[in-house]
Structures are given as C-alpha cells and as structure tokens.
Write an enzyme that holds these catalytic residues in place. Structure first.
Site, PDB file in Angstrom:
ATOM      1  N   GLU A  19      36.412  27.092  44.056  1.00  0.00           N
ATOM      2  CA  GLU A  19      36.027  25.740  44.332  1.00  0.00           C
ATOM      3  C   GLU A  19      36.961  24.756  43.773  1.00  0.00           C
ATOM      4  O   GLU A  19      37.792  25.043  42.661  1.00  0.00           O
ATOM      5  CB  GLU A  19      34.824  25.506  43.763  1.00  0.00           C
ATOM      6  CG  GLU A  19      33.740  26.371  44.386  1.00  0.00           C
ATOM      7  CD  GLU A  19      32.381  26.217  44.072  1.00  0.00           C
ATOM      8  OE1 GLU A  19      32.031  25.387  43.231  1.00  0.00           O
ATOM      9  OE2 GLU A  19      31.266  26.824  44.598  1.00  0.00           O
ATOM     10  N   PRO A  20      36.789  23.400  43.950  1.00  0.00           N
ATOM     11  CA  PRO A  20      37.768  22.467  43.252  1.00  0.00           C
ATOM     12  C   PRO A  20      37.580  22.402  41.671  1.00  0.00           C
ATOM     13  O   PRO A  20      38.558  22.301  41.012  1.00  0.00           O
ATOM     14  CB  PRO A  20      37.089  21.321  43.900  1.00  0.00           C
ATOM     15  CG  PRO A  20      36.389  21.431  45.188  1.00  0.00           C
ATOM     16  CD  PRO A  20      35.976  22.809  44.963  1.00  0.00           C
ATOM     17  N   TRP A  37      41.238  26.778  48.897  1.00  0.00           N
ATOM     18  CA  TRP A  37      42.163  27.698  48.829  1.00  0.00           C
ATOM     19  C   TRP A  37      41.825  29.080  49.664  1.00  0.00           C
ATOM     20  O   TRP A  37      42.206  30.000  48.995  1.00  0.00           O
ATOM     21  CB  TRP A  37      42.832  28.317  47.679  1.00  0.00           C
ATOM     22  CG  TRP A  37      42.811  26.884  46.339  1.00  0.00           C
ATOM     23  CD1 TRP A  37      42.032  26.879  45.420  1.00  0.00           C
ATOM     24  CD2 TRP A  37      43.728  25.608  46.818  1.00  0.00           C
ATOM     25  NE1 TRP A  37      42.372  25.654  44.706  1.00  0.00           N
ATOM     26  CE2 TRP A  37      43.470  24.889  45.504  1.00  0.00           C
ATOM     27  CE3 TRP A  37      44.414  25.111  47.643  1.00  0.00           C
ATOM     28  CZ2 TRP A  37      43.951  23.745  45.296  1.00  0.00           C
ATOM     29  CZ3 TRP A  37      45.091  24.020  47.458  1.00  0.00           C
ATOM     30  CH2 TRP A  37      44.771  23.192  46.224  1.00  0.00           C
ATOM     31  N   ARG A  83      43.212  43.158  43.394  1.00  0.00           N
ATOM     32  CA  ARG A  83      44.289  43.068  42.608  1.00  0.00           C
ATOM     33  C   ARG A  83      45.172  44.247  42.606  1.00  0.00           C
ATOM     34  O   ARG A  83      46.371  43.971  42.554  1.00  0.00           O
ATOM     35  CB  ARG A  83      43.828  42.818  41.096  1.00  0.00           C
ATOM     36  CG  ARG A  83      43.227  41.367  40.844  1.00  0.00           C
ATOM     37  CD  ARG A  83      42.599  41.447  39.499  1.00  0.00           C
ATOM     38  NE  ARG A  83      42.085  39.987  39.542  1.00  0.00           N
ATOM     39  CZ  ARG A  83      40.996  39.445  38.537  1.00  0.00           C
ATOM     40  NH1 ARG A  83      40.408  40.418  37.501  1.00  0.00           N
ATOM     41  NH2 ARG A  83      40.498  38.158  38.791  1.00  0.00           N
ATOM     42  N   GLU A 132      43.933  35.755  43.151  1.00  0.00           N
ATOM     43  CA  GLU A 132      43.402  36.873  42.666  1.00  0.00           C
ATOM     44  C   GLU A 132      43.536  36.933  41.378  1.00  0.00           C
ATOM     45  O   GLU A 132      43.370  38.045  40.493  1.00  0.00           O
ATOM     46  CB  GLU A 132      43.654  38.093  43.520  1.00  0.00           C
ATOM     47  CG  GLU A 132      43.282  37.821  45.250  1.00  0.00           C
ATOM     48  CD  GLU A 132      43.191  39.151  45.842  1.00  0.00           C
ATOM     49  OE1 GLU A 132      42.836  40.434  45.159  1.00  0.00           O
ATOM     50  OE2 GLU A 132      43.179  38.982  47.175  1.00  0.00           O
TER      51      GLU A 132
HETATM   52  N1  CAA Z   1      32.984  44.326  36.756  1.00  0.00           N
HETATM   53  C1  CAA Z   1      31.980  44.160  36.486  1.00  0.00           C
HETATM   54  N2  CAA Z   1      31.369  43.083  35.842  1.00  0.00           N
HETATM   55  C2  CAA Z   1      32.324  42.191  35.275  1.00  0.00           C
HETATM   56  C3  CAA Z   1      33.665  42.068  35.644  1.00  0.00           C
HETATM   57  C4  CAA Z   1      34.009  43.373  36.105  1.00  0.00           C
HETATM   58  N3  CAA Z   1      35.383  43.517  36.572  1.00  0.00           N
HETATM   59  N4  CAA Z   1      34.232  41.245  34.854  1.00  0.00           N
HETATM   60  C5  CAA Z   1      33.324  40.541  34.132  1.00  0.00           C
HETATM   61  N5  CAA Z   1      31.813  40.923  34.693  1.00  0.00           N
HETATM   62  C6  CAA Z   1      30.719  40.582  34.362  1.00  0.00           C
HETATM   63  C7  CAA Z   1      30.670  40.632  32.690  1.00  0.00           C
HETATM   64  O1  CAA Z   1      30.097  41.879  32.225  1.00  0.00           O
HETATM   65  C8  CAA Z   1      29.560  39.756  32.311  1.00  0.00           C
HETATM   66  O2  CAA Z   1      28.179  40.262  32.806  1.00  0.00           O
HETATM   67  P1  CAA Z   1      27.143  40.573  31.544  1.00  0.00           P
HETATM   68  O3  CAA Z   1      26.727  39.216  30.842  1.00  0.00           O
HETATM   69  O4  CAA Z   1      25.923  41.027  32.209  1.00  0.00           O
HETATM   70  O5  CAA Z   1      27.672  41.389  30.473  1.00  0.00           O
HETATM   71  C9  CAA Z   1      29.713  38.502  33.655  1.00  0.00           C
HETATM   72  O6  CAA Z   1      30.474  39.221  34.661  1.00  0.00           O
HETATM   73  C10 CAA Z   1      30.604  37.389  32.963  1.00  0.00           C
HETATM   74  O7  CAA Z   1      31.732  37.933  32.721  1.00  0.00           O
HETATM   75  P2  CAA Z   1      32.458  36.989  31.403  1.00  0.00           P
HETATM   76  O8  CAA Z   1      31.759  36.809  30.382  1.00  0.00           O
HETATM   77  O9  CAA Z   1      33.804  38.022  31.148  1.00  0.00           O
HETATM   78  O10 CAA Z   1      32.946  35.716  32.225  1.00  0.00           O
HETATM   79  P3  CAA Z   1      33.899  34.598  31.832  1.00  0.00           P
HETATM   80  O11 CAA Z   1      33.605  33.324  32.181  1.00  0.00           O
HETATM   81  O12 CAA Z   1      34.522  34.881  30.513  1.00  0.00           O
HETATM   82  O13 CAA Z   1      35.175  34.950  33.138  1.00  0.00           O
HETATM   83  C11 CAA Z   1      37.207  36.186  34.015  1.00  0.00           C
HETATM   84  C12 CAA Z   1      35.946  36.242  33.205  1.00  0.00           C
HETATM   85  C13 CAA Z   1      37.757  37.334  34.132  1.00  0.00           C
HETATM   86  C14 CAA Z   1      37.905  34.893  33.564  1.00  0.00           C
HETATM   87  C15 CAA Z   1      36.702  35.530  35.527  1.00  0.00           C
HETATM   88  O14 CAA Z   1      36.289  34.274  35.438  1.00  0.00           O
HETATM   89  C16 CAA Z   1      37.821  35.728  36.540  1.00  0.00           C
HETATM   90  O15 CAA Z   1      38.480  36.839  37.074  1.00  0.00           O
HETATM   91  N6  CAA Z   1      38.643  34.707  36.826  1.00  0.00           N
HETATM   92  C17 CAA Z   1      39.488  34.526  37.858  1.00  0.00           C
HETATM   93  C18 CAA Z   1      38.825  34.313  39.305  1.00  0.00           C
HETATM   94  C19 CAA Z   1      39.903  35.146  40.336  1.00  0.00           C
HETATM   95  O16 CAA Z   1      40.433  36.027  40.324  1.00  0.00           O
HETATM   96  N7  CAA Z   1      39.764  34.324  41.686  1.00  0.00           N
HETATM   97  C20 CAA Z   1      40.460  34.574  42.609  1.00  0.00           C
HETATM   98  C21 CAA Z   1      39.957  33.979  43.954  1.00  0.00           C
HETATM   99  S1  CAA Z   1      40.038  34.998  45.305  1.00  0.00           S
HETATM  100  C22 CAA Z   1      41.559  34.743  46.008  1.00  0.00           C
HETATM  101  O17 CAA Z   1      42.513  34.327  45.086  1.00  0.00           O
HETATM  102  C23 CAA Z   1      41.778  35.503  47.156  1.00  0.00           C
HETATM  103  C24 CAA Z   1      42.905  34.884  48.003  1.00  0.00           C
HETATM  104  O18 CAA Z   1      43.403  33.731  48.209  1.00  0.00           O
HETATM  105  C25 CAA Z   1      44.239  35.926  48.151  1.00  0.00           C
END
Ligand code: CAA
Length: 380
Positions: free
Chosen positions: A127-128, A156, A243, A363
C-alpha cells in the site's frame, strides 16, 4: 548430496530454454521498448503447464516440484525477465497460496483456471504506506452478514492490469494488529474495484504494474482465504515461496548477462585479438560465473528444502539476497565488457541492468531479506 537434476527437471530446463529462444528472444526488446504485455507468450506458457507448475493435476497444474519451477524461472528470465515475473506471481503468490490454503470451492472456481493458464492472478499486499512495513495495512474489510465491504488502495501490483483474480490482504480488525489481517480473492469486474494508470517503470517494462482502488467492494464470505485474522501469516508464508521465484528470476538475468558477455567477448576484437583473450575480461567473466554458480546453489537449496517440507524462509531470503545482488553486478559487468555498445539499446545488456534492479526491491527488499535471515539466525 546429489547435484544431478533428475530426468523431469532436465526436461523442464530444456523445454523452458527452447521456449525462451523460440518464443521470447525475438520480441523481448521490442516489448520492453513499447511496454507491451506478452499476451500470446503467457498463453503459450499456460499451455506448457508453466503457469501452475506446483499445482496438483486435479486442479489444472503440472504437479512439479519447486526445483523444477526455479529451473524454468531461470531459463525464462535469462531471456525475458518481464515474462519471468508474470509467471512467478501467478505460480508462487497466487496458485501456491490457493493450493495450500484455499478451500475446495476456491480451488474449483479460481485455482483450476489460474493453474491451467486460462486466467491470470495478482497478489495485492503493498500500500502507499505499507511496503516493507507490511503489517501497517490501511485497506479495510468490514463484515456485513455474508459479505465483507472492502475499501482502500493497493500499490505496485504486478499483473494488476490483466489479472482476472487478485488476492487482496486487508485489515478486518484494527484492534488486533497483524492478527486482525485477512486475505480475500477479488474478481475482475466486481463493482467498486478499479485500476489506476499503468506505472512507467525503469525495467520489466513488458509486465504491467498498477495501483488498485476498492470503493465499497462487496466480497462474498466464500472468497476469504482461511480464517479471519490469517491474512498476514498467509502473506508471509506465500512470500517465502515467492522469494525463491524472484531469486530464480535474478539468477536468470545474471545468466543472460554472462551469456551475452561471453558471446560478445569472443567476437569483439581489440589490440589484434578477441577481447576474451585479455586477462582484464577473463577475470570479469570468471567472477560473474562464480557468483552465478553460488546464486544457483542457494536457489536450488531453498527449493529443495521447500520440496522436502522443511522450513526454508531463511534459505529463500539468502537466495534472493545473493541472486539479486549478483544480477545487478553481472549486468553492470556485462555492460562494461560491451563498452559503448553496452550502453545503447542495440545490444540488450542495458535492458538486463534495468530489469535486474527490481529484484533487489520487490517481494521484500534486500534489507528485508537481511532482517529475515538475521532473525532466523538469532532464533536458532
Ligand atoms: N511464516 C509464518 N509466519 C510469519 C512469517 C513467516 N515467514 N513471518 C512472520 N510471521 C508471523 C510472525 O510469527 C508474527 O506472528 P506471531 O505474533 O503470531 O508470532 C507475525 O507474522 C508478525 O511478524 P513480525 O513480528 O516478524 O512482523 P514485522 O512487522 O516485524 O515484519 C517483515 C516482518 C519480515 C519485515 C514483513 O513485514 C515483511 O516481509 N515485509 C516485506 C513485505 C514484502 O515482501 N512485500 C512484497 C510485496 S509482494 C510483491 O512484491 C509482488 C511483486 O510485485 C512481484
């Protein structure tokens, strides 16, 4: 440890390589230049079974393993990274998520046409104000009887222009943080669902990227994936597999750069000999090949661990981190080897550099991959 591909994996590699040469190579530069979506090519990839590679046959897929998928992604992206990302989003972010977490009804209605390539999927998390900070969702889905009412904006979104079905992540209970986030399938044509103008991008310009707007979109409860509150974990688990796909895309771009650099350096003469005979060029080629081989081993490792049913989030993040860095580095080196020719559009290495950069961003940026890796290390 077995470093040999099995017969099926070799066949997939050969098929993907041939397809890339026959169907993508001649038109990739023009589609990039004119920002044309590869409708025909994606249709053919669907007919080959490459749009739902890891989906069981009963749901229209090719029932292949994650390693075969990574191998195909590498070959397609080595020639055309735009086709690579279209294929990757459909395979890993949409079909895989529905295969693993969708209801039987959702599989029948959505997965079968998506996996067979008759329909195209998109995945809307960003999102934005929620890119890397993915829990900060502002899109809301409010329950009203047997429906949810969806409001918000997504940014995006790859495949966003052409997708028939889009998985949308939204906040269903803002008091619960990430535990109040849910996932829904939105269908093209739903009232209140509109697309913004196509983004004009640095690279992967033959793929489409848009923002999506939801104004009181009425979603049947049957379109929710899993339980209410499962959406954030669904997104994270789906992105782990995604990924691997993007790491394989980056690996493919790097391989494309090396192939181009090798070909050019054997043909181009300077100081009375092919530049491939100059040590300055040989060292560049050796470094590129070594980095690429390391990237391939990381991608294969993550894919094999996924196939074995073992945790693979850290390995997928490592593969993406290294392969995307390698793609950018190899693209820069390929341009350097081509000299002035590398900087103009006559040779396609400048497209490879523009395409490579996004693999360090989408991603999960490289910084996010480092967060995932270090958290996993410190937890062990
Ligand atoms: N599997 C299962 N659960 C998971 C997990 C995983 N891989 N990663 C995190 N969680 C769970 C955690 O266990 C936690 O749950 P509980 O509280 O129940 O334990 C919950 O999710 C929150 O996790 P965090 O506290 O780690 O959350 P955070 O705010 O610190 O963020 C982060 C974690 C890894 C930074 C995540 O926000 C992230 O991956 N950000 C990047 C987003 C991304 O990849 N966006 C891509 C968009 S799609 C795209 O790009 C497609 C395209 O155009 C090609």
């Amino acid at each position: 440890m077995n470093f040999e591909l099995n017969e099926t994996q070799k066949m997939i590699q050969e098929t993907a390589r041939q397809f890339a040469q026959d169907e993508l190579a001649a038109t990739a530069d023009e589609r990039d230049e004119k920002e044309l979506f590869p409708y025909e090519q994606i249709k053919k990839l669907g007919e080959l079974g490459f749009m739902g590679m890891m989906v069981p046959e009963q749901y229209g897929g090719a029932a292949l393993d994650a390693l075969s998928y990574a191998i195909a992604m590498e070959e397609i992206s080595a020639v055309d990274a735009s086709c690579g990302v279209i294929m990757s989003v459909n395979n890993s972010l949409v079909c895989y998520g529905l295969t693993k977490y969708g209801s039987e009804e959702q599989k029948q209605k959505f997965l079968i046409p998506l996996a067979s390539g008759k329909k195209l999927g998109a995945f809307a998390l960003s999102e934005p104000e929620a890119g890397s900070d993915a829990t900060n969702q502002h899109t809301t889905a409010v329950r009203e009887g047997e429906f949810y009412i969806l409001n918000g904006i997504k940014n995006w979104i790859t495949n966003g222009v052409n997708a028939d079905y889009t998985i949308v992540i939204a906040q269903t209970d803002s008091t619960k943080g990430h535990k109040g986030i849910s996932a829904f399938i939105i269908e093209k044509g739903m009232h209140g669902f509109s697309r913004g103008k196509k983004e004009r991008k640095l690279g992967i310009r033959s793929s489409d990227t848009v923002s999506l707007t939801f104004e009181n979109v009425k979603i049947p409860i049957g379109n929710r994936i899993g339980e209410e509150g499962f959406g954030f974990k669904f997104a994270m688990m789906t992105l782990e597999g995604g990924r691997i796909g993007i790491a394989a895309q980056a690996l493919g771009i790097a391989k494309g750069c090396l192939d181009a650099a090798l070909k050019y350096s054997k043909a181009r003469k300077a100081f009375d000999k092919p530049i491939a005979e100059l040590q300055a060029i040989q060292f560049k080629l050796a470094d590129m090949a070594t980095d690429i081989e390391a990237a391939r081993l990381l991608v294969y490792q993550a894919a094999v661990m996924k196939d074995l049913g073992k945790p693979y989030g850290k390995e997928a993040a490592m593969a993406k981190l290294w392969a995307s860095k390698t793609a950018v580095k190899c693209a820069l080196e390929a341009i350097q080897i081509h000299g002035g020719y590398g900087y103009v559009r006559e040779y396609n290495v400048e497209r490879y550099l523009r395409d490579a950069k996004i693999t360090e961003i989408y991603e999960g940026t490289s910084e996010i991959q480092r967060i995932v890796i270090s958290r996993a290390m410190l937890k062990d």
